[in-house]
Scaffold this motif. Structure first.
Motif, PDB file in Angstrom:
ATOM      1  N   LYS A 108      68.628  -2.304  48.028  1.00  0.00           N
ATOM      2  CA  LYS A 108      67.409  -2.902  48.585  1.00  0.00           C
ATOM      3  C   LYS A 108      67.203  -4.324  48.066  1.00  0.00           C
ATOM      4  O   LYS A 108      66.749  -5.192  48.816  1.00  0.00           O
ATOM      5  CB  LYS A 108      66.194  -2.045  48.226  1.00  0.00           C
ATOM      6  N   LEU A 109      67.532  -4.567  46.801  1.00  0.00           N
ATOM      7  CA  LEU A 109      67.439  -5.926  46.267  1.00  0.00           C
ATOM      8  C   LEU A 109      68.384  -6.850  47.018  1.00  0.00           C
ATOM      9  O   LEU A 109      68.037  -7.988  47.350  1.00  0.00           O
ATOM     10  CB  LEU A 109      67.742  -5.941  44.770  1.00  0.00           C
ATOM     11  N   THR A 110      69.573  -6.366  47.307  1.00  0.00           N
ATOM     12  CA  THR A 110      70.562  -7.146  48.053  1.00  0.00           C
ATOM     13  C   THR A 110      70.093  -7.408  49.479  1.00  0.00           C
ATOM     14  O   THR A 110      70.235  -8.515  50.002  1.00  0.00           O
ATOM     15  CB  THR A 110      71.917  -6.410  48.074  1.00  0.00           C
ATOM     16  N   ASP A 111      69.504  -6.381  50.105  1.00  0.00           N
ATOM     17  CA  ASP A 111      69.050  -6.484  51.502  1.00  0.00           C
ATOM     18  C   ASP A 111      67.744  -7.245  51.672  1.00  0.00           C
ATOM     19  O   ASP A 111      67.376  -7.596  52.779  1.00  0.00           O
ATOM     20  CB  ASP A 111      68.858  -5.091  52.106  1.00  0.00           C
ATOM     21  N   GLY A 112      67.011  -7.415  50.557  1.00  0.00           N
ATOM     22  CA  GLY A 112      65.716  -8.080  50.640  1.00  0.00           C
ATOM     23  C   GLY A 112      64.577  -7.151  51.011  1.00  0.00           C
ATOM     24  O   GLY A 112      63.507  -7.606  51.402  1.00  0.00           O
ATOM     25  N   THR A 113      64.790  -5.839  50.884  1.00  0.00           N
ATOM     26  CA  THR A 113      63.736  -4.881  51.224  1.00  0.00           C
ATOM     27  C   THR A 113      63.152  -4.200  49.988  1.00  0.00           C
ATOM     28  O   THR A 113      62.347  -3.283  50.108  1.00  0.00           O
ATOM     29  CB  THR A 113      64.273  -3.792  52.183  1.00  0.00           C
ATOM     30  N   TYR A 114      63.534  -4.656  48.804  1.00  0.00           N
ATOM     31  CA  TYR A 114      63.050  -4.053  47.573  1.00  0.00           C
ATOM     32  C   TYR A 114      61.543  -4.268  47.445  1.00  0.00           C
ATOM     33  O   TYR A 114      61.036  -5.350  47.710  1.00  0.00           O
ATOM     34  CB  TYR A 114      63.748  -4.651  46.356  1.00  0.00           C
ATOM     35  N   GLY A 115      60.839  -3.227  47.049  1.00  0.00           N
ATOM     36  CA  GLY A 115      59.395  -3.321  46.839  1.00  0.00           C
ATOM     37  C   GLY A 115      58.582  -2.914  48.047  1.00  0.00           C
ATOM     38  O   GLY A 115      57.355  -2.916  47.985  1.00  0.00           O
ATOM     39  N   GLN A 116      59.243  -2.553  49.129  1.00  0.00           N
ATOM     40  CA  GLN A 116      58.541  -2.087  50.314  1.00  0.00           C
ATOM     41  C   GLN A 116      58.549  -0.568  50.353  1.00  0.00           C
ATOM     42  O   GLN A 116      59.565   0.068  50.073  1.00  0.00           O
ATOM     43  CB  GLN A 116      59.208  -2.605  51.593  1.00  0.00           C
ATOM     44  N   CYS A 117      57.417   0.003  50.701  1.00  0.00           N
ATOM     45  CA  CYS A 117      57.308   1.445  50.843  1.00  0.00           C
ATOM     46  C   CYS A 117      58.240   1.901  51.964  1.00  0.00           C
ATOM     47  O   CYS A 117      58.249   1.319  53.056  1.00  0.00           O
ATOM     48  CB  CYS A 117      55.863   1.817  51.172  1.00  0.00           C
ATOM     49  N   GLU A 118      59.036   2.931  51.696  1.00  0.00           N
ATOM     50  CA  GLU A 118      59.956   3.452  52.711  1.00  0.00           C
ATOM     51  C   GLU A 118      59.224   4.142  53.855  1.00  0.00           C
ATOM     52  O   GLU A 118      59.781   4.294  54.938  1.00  0.00           O
ATOM     53  CB  GLU A 118      60.947   4.433  52.075  1.00  0.00           C
ATOM     54  N   LEU A 119      57.997   4.556  53.613  1.00  0.00           N
ATOM     55  CA  LEU A 119      57.240   5.258  54.650  1.00  0.00           C
ATOM     56  C   LEU A 119      56.411   4.315  55.514  1.00  0.00           C
ATOM     57  O   LEU A 119      56.407   4.434  56.732  1.00  0.00           O
ATOM     58  CB  LEU A 119      56.320   6.308  54.011  1.00  0.00           C
ATOM     59  N   SER A 120      55.724   3.365  54.884  1.00  0.00           N
ATOM     60  CA  SER A 120      54.806   2.499  55.632  1.00  0.00           C
ATOM     61  C   SER A 120      55.286   1.063  55.785  1.00  0.00           C
ATOM     62  O   SER A 120      54.790   0.341  56.640  1.00  0.00           O
ATOM     63  CB  SER A 120      53.440   2.480  54.929  1.00  0.00           C
ATOM     64  N   GLY A 121      56.207   0.640  54.942  1.00  0.00           N
ATOM     65  CA  GLY A 121      56.660  -0.755  54.961  1.00  0.00           C
ATOM     66  C   GLY A 121      55.774  -1.685  54.157  1.00  0.00           C
ATOM     67  O   GLY A 121      56.080  -2.867  54.013  1.00  0.00           O
ATOM     68  N   GLU A 122      54.655  -1.163  53.628  1.00  0.00           N
ATOM     69  CA  GLU A 122      53.759  -1.983  52.815  1.00  0.00           C
ATOM     70  C   GLU A 122      54.382  -2.255  51.451  1.00  0.00           C
ATOM     71  O   GLU A 122      55.244  -1.514  50.992  1.00  0.00           O
ATOM     72  CB  GLU A 122      52.418  -1.271  52.635  1.00  0.00           C
ATOM     73  N   LEU A 123      53.899  -3.298  50.794  1.00  0.00           N
ATOM     74  CA  LEU A 123      54.401  -3.639  49.462  1.00  0.00           C
ATOM     75  C   LEU A 123      53.859  -2.658  48.431  1.00  0.00           C
ATOM     76  O   LEU A 123      52.699  -2.274  48.476  1.00  0.00           O
ATOM     77  CB  LEU A 123      54.005  -5.062  49.089  1.00  0.00           C
ATOM     78  N   LEU A 124      54.717  -2.276  47.500  1.00  0.00           N
ATOM     79  CA  LEU A 124      54.336  -1.374  46.419  1.00  0.00           C
ATOM     80  C   LEU A 124      53.728  -2.189  45.287  1.00  0.00           C
ATOM     81  O   LEU A 124      54.049  -3.374  45.127  1.00  0.00           O
ATOM     82  CB  LEU A 124      55.565  -0.622  45.913  1.00  0.00           C
TER      83      LEU A 124
END
Length: 97
Positions: free
Chosen positions: A49-65
Motif C-alpha cells: 500500500k505504501l508503494t501504491d500510494g493507498t496506505y492509510g486509507q480504510c479498506e472498507l470506506s476509503g476514508e483516511l485512518l
C-alpha cells in the motif's frame, strides 16, 4: 511519500525481516507459526500500500485512518479495526479532557 510514511516504511521493512528470521529459525510448526505468518502477510500488504500510494486509507470506506493509530499499528487496515482496538481499552481512546 511524506516523512511519516518513510518512517513507517523503514519500520515495516525491519518488522518483515524480523518475522522472516523468526520463521526461518523455527524448528517446528508450533502455535506461534500461524500468527507470525499472518503478521507477515499484514506487513507485506502495508508495504504494498505504501508503494501504491493507498496506505492509510480504510479498506472498507476509503476514508483516511487516524494518524495516531497508524503510528501505533502500522498494519491497520480499516476503521473497523479501530473499533475493535477501542473495545480492548478500559478508557476510550477518543475521550475529551
Amino acid at each position: 511519500m511524506n516523512a511519516l510514511q518513510e518512517k513507517l516504511l523503514l519500520e515495516l521493512r525491519q518488522t518483515k525481516f524480523e518475522i522472516q528470521q523468526s520463521l526461518t529459525n523455527k524448528h517446528s510448526n508450533d502455535w506461534m507459526t500461524p500468527l507470525l505468518e499472518e503478521e507477515l502477510k499484514d506487513v507485506e500488504l502495508a508495504l504494498q500500500k505504501l508503494t501504491d500510494g493507498t496506505y492509510g486509507q480504510c479498506e472498507l470506506s476509503g476514508e483516511l485512518l487516524p494518524v495516531d493509530l497508524m503510528k501505533m499499528i502500522p498494519t491497520i487496515r480499516s476503521s473497523k479495526d479501530t473499533e475493535d482496538i477501542i473495545s480492548y481499552f478500559k478508557k476510550p481512546i477518543l475521550s475529551s479532557f
